[in-house]
Design a protein around this motif. Structure first.
Motif, PDB file in Angstrom:
ATOM      1  N   THR A 101      -0.003   6.193   1.700  1.00  0.00           N
ATOM      2  CA  THR A 101      -0.211   6.441   0.582  1.00  0.00           C
ATOM      3  C   THR A 101      -0.346   4.893  -0.188  1.00  0.00           C
ATOM      4  O   THR A 101       0.275   4.060   0.181  1.00  0.00           O
ATOM      5  CB  THR A 101       0.339   7.323  -0.524  1.00  0.00           C
ATOM      6  OG1 THR A 101       1.715   6.711  -0.499  1.00  0.00           O
ATOM      7  CG2 THR A 101       0.860   8.753   0.086  1.00  0.00           C
ATOM      8  N   VAL A 102      -1.159   5.118  -1.389  1.00  0.00           N
ATOM      9  CA  VAL A 102      -1.096   4.011  -2.277  1.00  0.00           C
ATOM     10  C   VAL A 102       0.409   3.189  -2.618  1.00  0.00           C
ATOM     11  O   VAL A 102       0.488   2.141  -2.292  1.00  0.00           O
ATOM     12  CB  VAL A 102      -1.905   3.960  -3.397  1.00  0.00           C
ATOM     13  CG1 VAL A 102      -2.040   2.925  -4.496  1.00  0.00           C
ATOM     14  CG2 VAL A 102      -3.247   4.341  -3.070  1.00  0.00           C
ATOM     15  N   ALA A 103       1.055   4.216  -2.917  1.00  0.00           N
ATOM     16  CA  ALA A 103       2.461   3.757  -3.282  1.00  0.00           C
ATOM     17  C   ALA A 103       3.244   3.253  -1.973  1.00  0.00           C
ATOM     18  O   ALA A 103       3.955   2.108  -2.410  1.00  0.00           O
ATOM     19  CB  ALA A 103       3.236   4.879  -3.749  1.00  0.00           C
ATOM     20  N   ALA A 104       2.837   3.582  -0.941  1.00  0.00           N
ATOM     21  CA  ALA A 104       3.796   3.201   0.271  1.00  0.00           C
ATOM     22  C   ALA A 104       2.997   1.576   0.477  1.00  0.00           C
ATOM     23  O   ALA A 104       3.645   0.787   1.167  1.00  0.00           O
ATOM     24  CB  ALA A 104       3.314   4.166   1.636  1.00  0.00           C
ATOM     25  N   ALA A 105       1.874   1.636   0.508  1.00  0.00           N
ATOM     26  CA  ALA A 105       1.139   0.271   0.670  1.00  0.00           C
ATOM     27  C   ALA A 105       1.638  -0.910  -0.143  1.00  0.00           C
ATOM     28  O   ALA A 105       2.258  -2.042   0.105  1.00  0.00           O
ATOM     29  CB  ALA A 105      -0.243   0.270   0.486  1.00  0.00           C
ATOM     30  N   ILE A 106       1.849  -0.410  -1.495  1.00  0.00           N
ATOM     31  CA  ILE A 106       2.232  -1.652  -2.403  1.00  0.00           C
ATOM     32  C   ILE A 106       3.723  -1.795  -2.185  1.00  0.00           C
ATOM     33  O   ILE A 106       4.167  -3.119  -2.422  1.00  0.00           O
ATOM     34  CB  ILE A 106       2.196  -0.818  -3.948  1.00  0.00           C
ATOM     35  CG1 ILE A 106       0.764  -0.676  -4.270  1.00  0.00           C
ATOM     36  CG2 ILE A 106       2.857  -1.683  -4.787  1.00  0.00           C
ATOM     37  CD1 ILE A 106       0.372   0.049  -5.542  1.00  0.00           C
ATOM     38  N   GLU A 107       4.611  -0.673  -1.755  1.00  0.00           N
ATOM     39  CA  GLU A 107       5.810  -0.908  -1.606  1.00  0.00           C
ATOM     40  C   GLU A 107       6.085  -1.847  -0.380  1.00  0.00           C
ATOM     41  O   GLU A 107       7.076  -2.767  -0.428  1.00  0.00           O
ATOM     42  CB  GLU A 107       6.746   0.468  -1.262  1.00  0.00           C
ATOM     43  CG  GLU A 107       8.386   0.185  -1.257  1.00  0.00           C
ATOM     44  CD  GLU A 107       8.903   1.948  -0.977  1.00  0.00           C
ATOM     45  OE1 GLU A 107       9.686   1.788  -0.405  1.00  0.00           O
ATOM     46  OE2 GLU A 107       8.195   2.466  -1.761  1.00  0.00           O
ATOM     47  N   ALA A 108       5.290  -1.521   0.891  1.00  0.00           N
ATOM     48  CA  ALA A 108       5.511  -2.524   2.050  1.00  0.00           C
ATOM     49  C   ALA A 108       5.007  -3.812   1.702  1.00  0.00           C
ATOM     50  O   ALA A 108       5.357  -4.664   2.374  1.00  0.00           O
ATOM     51  CB  ALA A 108       4.399  -1.689   3.145  1.00  0.00           C
ATOM     52  N   SER A 109       4.050  -4.209   0.705  1.00  0.00           N
ATOM     53  CA  SER A 109       3.551  -5.414   0.339  1.00  0.00           C
ATOM     54  C   SER A 109       4.614  -6.254  -0.254  1.00  0.00           C
ATOM     55  O   SER A 109       5.821  -5.760  -0.576  1.00  0.00           O
ATOM     56  CB  SER A 109       2.355  -5.626  -0.427  1.00  0.00           C
ATOM     57  OG  SER A 109       2.787  -5.194  -1.666  1.00  0.00           O
ATOM     58  N   ASP A 110       4.624  -7.366  -0.278  1.00  0.00           N
ATOM     59  CA  ASP A 110       5.578  -8.503  -0.952  1.00  0.00           C
ATOM     60  C   ASP A 110       5.185  -8.845  -2.675  1.00  0.00           C
ATOM     61  O   ASP A 110       5.671  -9.653  -2.912  1.00  0.00           O
ATOM     62  CB  ASP A 110       5.790  -9.757  -0.501  1.00  0.00           C
ATOM     63  CG  ASP A 110       6.314  -9.683   1.049  1.00  0.00           C
ATOM     64  OD1 ASP A 110       7.301  -8.765   1.266  1.00  0.00           O
ATOM     65  OD2 ASP A 110       5.884 -10.549   1.916  1.00  0.00           O
ATOM     66  N   LEU A 111       4.362  -7.842  -3.126  1.00  0.00           N
ATOM     67  CA  LEU A 111       3.725  -7.849  -4.454  1.00  0.00           C
ATOM     68  C   LEU A 111       4.830  -7.956  -5.411  1.00  0.00           C
ATOM     69  O   LEU A 111       4.874  -8.851  -6.237  1.00  0.00           O
ATOM     70  CB  LEU A 111       2.650  -6.672  -4.723  1.00  0.00           C
ATOM     71  CG  LEU A 111       1.969  -6.929  -6.065  1.00  0.00           C
ATOM     72  CD1 LEU A 111       1.445  -8.310  -6.167  1.00  0.00           C
ATOM     73  CD2 LEU A 111       1.213  -5.662  -6.348  1.00  0.00           C
TER      74      LEU A 111
END
Length: 96
Positions: A29-39
C-alpha cells in the motif's frame, strides 16, 4: 519466491527533494511504501500522519494498493488558498 514490485516515493521542499526507489511485495500500500522509505528520517519535521498523498499526481489514500512502476507522492500543506490568491491578484490589477 514472492512477487515484488518496483515503486518510488517522492517529496519536495523548496531547495530540497527526496526520491527513493523501493522494491516491495506485491499488494503493498501507499502507507507501506512511505514507511519503507527513509522519508521520515530525512525530513523529521514533516508530519507524515497529516500529509496528503497521491500516486502520479492523483489523490490517494494510505490504503491504496500500488502497482509496479507507481510513484507515491507526499504533498506539503498549502501555504495559501490558490483561489484566494487569484482573487487578490485580480482585485489588485483592477479586473473586478
Amino acid at each position: 519466491m514472492a512477487e515484488r514490485i518496483a515503486v518510488e516515493v517522492a517529496y519536495v521542499e523548496p531547495g530540497r527533494q527526496f526520491l527513493q526507489a523501493l522494491s516491495l511485495p506485491a499488494g503493498a500500500t501507499v502507507a507501506a511504501a512511505i514507511e519503507a522509505s527513509d522519508l521520515a528520517q530525512c525530513f523529521p519535521a514533516l508530519d507524515l500522519a497529516a500529509a496528503r498523498v497521491g500516486v502520479f499526481s492523483r489523490p490517494a489514500t494510505r490504503d491504496t494498493l500500488l502497482r509496479a512502476g507507481d510513484r507515491v507522492e507526499v504533498y506539503r500543506p498549502l501555504i495559501a488558498n490558490p483561489k484566494e490568491v487569484r482573487r487578490q491578484r485580480a482585485v489588485k490589477s483592477g479586473k473586478t
